[in-house]
Design a protein around this motif. Structure first.
Motif, PDB file in Angstrom:
ATOM      1  N   GLY A 180     109.287  40.935 -13.731  1.00 56.20           N
ATOM      2  CA  GLY A 180     109.411  41.273 -12.312  1.00 56.20           C
ATOM      3  C   GLY A 180     109.050  42.692 -11.963  1.00 56.20           C
ATOM      4  O   GLY A 180     109.376  43.174 -10.886  1.00 56.20           O
TER       5      GLY A 180
ATOM      6  N   GLU B 231     104.236  36.557 -10.722  1.00 56.71           N
ATOM      7  CA  GLU B 231     105.297  36.230  -9.772  1.00 56.71           C
ATOM      8  C   GLU B 231     104.954  35.002  -8.938  1.00 56.71           C
ATOM      9  O   GLU B 231     105.225  34.936  -7.735  1.00 56.71           O
TER      10      GLU B 231
ATOM     11  N   ARG C  95     108.864  32.681 -15.158  1.00 57.23           N
ATOM     12  CA  ARG C  95     109.254  34.061 -14.897  1.00 57.23           C
ATOM     13  C   ARG C  95     108.322  35.060 -15.585  1.00 57.23           C
ATOM     14  O   ARG C  95     108.497  36.260 -15.450  1.00 57.23           O
TER      15      ARG C  95
END
Length: 332
Positions: free
Chosen positions: A270, A227, A165
């Motif tokens: 993100g 990502e 992540r």
């Protein structure tokens, strides 16, 4: 020791004290009292687990257990004389061993260690509380250390990047994958690339995943992922025609590597999914003059406008080889 009891249905709430038994005690109270009074042993029922220990052990520290023994805390005693403590008994044997020995091995599992800490806090055992806290802190310090995975297969690399992540920086270096000799300063530049990788790993530890690949085809190449897809690549090797034979040259584009590392921080948590993040990335991704050549290729799942910036150091030729069929010649 004596016990003053009250209650019914074979269950008594008692206060344990060091005075003699009252002659006016009821029969049930006397039975409960005999389990504690006149004996140095105590029977404990902790959440269904039974323990048999001594008053001396329970009184070693100024704790809830000592207050139970000296009568300052009321306890429940069942019809068979067991002192009932409404706590989970899973770790109570560890609590008793700490009182007996002054120290005790703690569980390897962090979750279990935190459970022991809760029990120590409930029973007000400050020695065990400090032991648990210091052990937890040491383990957290170890976990915060900078760990750099080493790639062992292509599948492992793909899985690691796809599931991470955080942004990813990969350095692929394989000095042995070269059929030519190296230029005089290539070894130094290769070492500088590795040192920069280590420094960046320490600086951005916890924010970026740094991985090494020593099995790949490239001699020295940096890859930057966000990502789960490759955002940029900086290749640090080129072929030099300094003499009649070819040589491999390793560059150290430090500024460009640092710039790309900063660029992928946009993908932290993100944040790079939006158009604003992509615009900022593109504005910050302009090649520095003189560093090398930059080209973009379509990439990423689904194609579209997603591109990989590939930055390669300029090819160096020390003399004109157009007579050997060379069409384009770069000169320093």
């Amino acid at each position: 020791m004596s016990a003053e009891a009250s209650g019914s249905s074979g269950r008594n709430v008692v206060t344990v004290s060091g005075s003699a038994s009252s002659s006016s005690s009821h029969a049930g109270e006397e039975k409960a009292g005999r389990s504690l009074a006149g004996s140095k042993y105590v029977k404990l029922n902790v959440g269904g687990t039974l323990h048999y220990t001594t008053v001396q052990t329970l009184s070693k520290e100024d704790s809830l257990l000592r207050s139970i023994c000296d009568g300052s805390t009321e306890v429940t005693i069942d019809s068979e004389g067991w002192v009932v403590l409404d706590r989970c008994g899973r770790h109570f044997s560890l609590v008793l061993n700490f009182l007996r020995d002054g120290t005790v091995p703690l569980p390897e599992s962090t979750r279990e260690l935190e459970e022991v800490l809760k029990e120590a806090q409930y029973f007000r055992l400050q020695g065990l509380v400090q032991h648990c806290l210091s052990t937890l802190q040491k383990r957290r310090d170890v976990c915060r250390g900078c760990h750099i995975p080493m790639i062992t297969s292509a599948k492992e690399e793909q899985r690691m990047i796809a599931t991470c992540r955080k942004p990813v920086v990969k350095l692929q270096n394989n000095r042995g994958n070269n059929k030519y000799s190296y230029t005089s300063n290539s070894d130094d530049n290769l070492l500088k690339n590795i040192e920069l990788f280590d420094k960046l790993g320490l600086r951005f530890n916890g924010r970026v995943l740094f991985i090494k690949d020593v099995l790949g085809d490239e001699i020295c190449c940096w890859s930057f992922y966000g990502e789960g897809r490759k955002i940029a690549e900086v290749c640090c090797t080129s072929i030099v025609y300094a003499t009649e034979k070819k040589q491999t040259k390793v560059e150290f584009p430090e500024a460009r590597i640092f710039e790309e590392t900063l660029n992928i921080l946009i993908y932290e948590n993100g944040r790079g999914s939006g158009s604003g993040g992509m615009a900022l990335l593109e504005s910050g991704g302009v090649s520095s003059p003189g560093v090398g050549q930059s080209e973009e290729e379509g990439a990423g799942v689904g194609g579209g406008d997603r591109r990989v910036r590939r930055i390669h150091v300029r090819r160096h030729i020390m003399h004109d080889e157009r007579g050997h069929g060379q069409q384009t010649v770069y000169k320093d």
